[in-house]
Design an enzyme around this catalytic site. Structure first.
Site, PDB file in Angstrom:
ATOM      1  N   ASP A 211      28.757  34.436  44.974  1.00 45.39           N
ATOM      2  CA  ASP A 211      28.064  34.740  46.221  1.00 45.39           C
ATOM      3  C   ASP A 211      26.699  35.351  45.896  1.00 45.39           C
ATOM      4  OD1 ASP A 211      27.469  36.958  48.466  1.00 45.39           O
ATOM      5  OD2 ASP A 211      28.544  35.283  49.370  1.00 45.39           O
ATOM      6  N   HIS A 224      13.605  31.024  56.244  1.00 47.04           N
ATOM      7  CA  HIS A 224      14.812  30.220  55.995  1.00 47.04           C
ATOM      8  C   HIS A 224      14.550  29.046  55.052  1.00 47.04           C
ATOM      9  CE1 HIS A 224      17.705  32.186  58.687  1.00 47.04           C
ATOM     10  NE2 HIS A 224      16.649  32.455  59.442  1.00 47.04           N
ATOM     11  N   GLU A 254      26.121  31.020  51.447  1.00 42.36           N
ATOM     12  CA  GLU A 254      25.583  31.263  50.104  1.00 42.36           C
ATOM     13  C   GLU A 254      26.690  31.424  49.071  1.00 42.36           C
ATOM     14  OE1 GLU A 254      25.530  35.301  52.254  1.00 42.36           O
ATOM     15  OE2 GLU A 254      25.320  33.185  52.753  1.00 42.36           O
TER      16      GLU A 254
END
Length: 338
Positions: A211, A224, A254
């Protein structure tokens, strides 16, 4: 067997897409019996088009199979073969002594006296060929038979084109659109199959869930599009630091998941730790903006469970629990035990 009957049988087989290997072997057997040749075969090129391998072969009873010997043949050693097939549409020779020297060198060792080869045009490109060898006599082919064989090469080309297109569609449906890694559904289906293989064959593997740390801050600070760029670069970096046999997928947002085959976590930890060092020490640049980040990871393997209790849900759950332990420990680290 009459030619129309043969073509009819091949056409029926061409519809069957469930068992490709059996389909092609049956087609070669029908062709071989109709033409009464010594050997019929299909060669398929590698992705780069630099080499070709014997993928299917049918032999008459007294003829020695050669399929195992004819793998990864380099076109650089027989440049005339590819050139003739592309420019002339076939290679037909009643007496192999008349063949170009580079081709003669290959076929002479196979006790071939005459042959005919047609290219396989798959999705508008030559991707291999179908051939017929005569080892008992120098054979003169009737024009009728040559036309039939040309028709058959077209049918087989279409079979391969359809197969490749179906594989491509299936591949696209299993990929994440942004990162081009495998998607969650594909990874979970694969993991379920891996559990069965482990139970049946004891093929070990480990699972890592990664992560990206503070990914929301990357989106907030840089936008973004920069976040999408980081996700893409992260996956490229992962792929450069794992083995080709391992599997990478986007688990969600993610989060990414890696299945490391033939490896318990003691070895996987080393690989993921090296990957973390690479990420820590890399500055990613997006539109002149420097971005640094790290990740957290949780790792488990099949030895964390008894064989009776192991399931893909429990493996995911344990790796995920260890991932959150890594986050609770301050992120930028890996957890692999309790």
């Amino acid at each position: 067997m009459k030619s129309l009957e043969m073509l009819s049988k091949i056409a029926l087989l061409a519809v069957n897409t469930e068992d490709f290997d059996n389909q092609m072997n049956s087609i070669l057997q029908i062709i071989g019996k109709y033409t009464k040749v010594s050997r019929a075969y299909i060669f398929i090129d590698n992705e780069e088009g630099t080499a070709t391998s014997n993928e299917f072969e049918w032999c008459n009873l007294e003829i020695q199979p050669l399929i195992d010997q004819l793998q990864n043949l380099q076109y650089s050693e027989t440049p005339s073969l590819r050139k003739i097939l592309i420019t002339e549409g076939r290679l037909y020779c009643e007496d192999i002594k008349k063949l170009p020297p580079d081709i003669l060198k290959i076929v002479e060792s196979q006790n071939i006296l005459s042959l005919i080869i047609y290219p396989l045009i798959i999705n508008n490109k030559m991707k291999g060929f179908i051939g017929f060898d005569e080892c008992n006599t120098s054979r003169t082919w009737r024009e009728k038979d040559l036309n039939i064989l040309a028709t058959i090469s077209g049918i087989i080309s279409n079979i391969y084109s359809n197969r490749y297109n179906l594989i491509k569609i299936k591949e696209l449906s299993s990929r994440d659109a942004l990162t081009n890694t495998y998607n969650r559904r594909f990874i979970l289906d694969t993991l379920e199959n891996d559990i069965e293989r482990y139970k049946e064959e004891n093929r070990i593997f480990s699972v890592s869930i990664l992560d990206i740390d503070y990914f929301k801050k990357i989106n907030d600070n840089f936008g973004h599009q920069a976040g999408d760029y980081i996700l893409q670069e992260f996956t490229k970096t992962i792929l450069n630091n794992i083995r080709r046999t391992d599997l990478l997928g986007r688990y969600g947002g993610e989060e990414f998941i890696i299945i490391t085959y033939d490896s318990l976590k003691i070895n996987t930890i080393k690989r993921i730790s090296e990957l973390l060092d690479v990420i820590r020490n890399t500055t990613f640049t997006y539109k002149d903006q420097s971005i640094n980040f790290t990740f957290s990871a949780g790792i488990c393997d099949v030895s964390d469970f008894s064989i009776d209790e192991i399931s893909f849900e429990k493996i995911i759950s344990l790796a995920d629990k260890r991932l959150y332990r890594a986050k609770d420990a301050g992120r930028n680290c890996i957890k692999y035990s309790e």
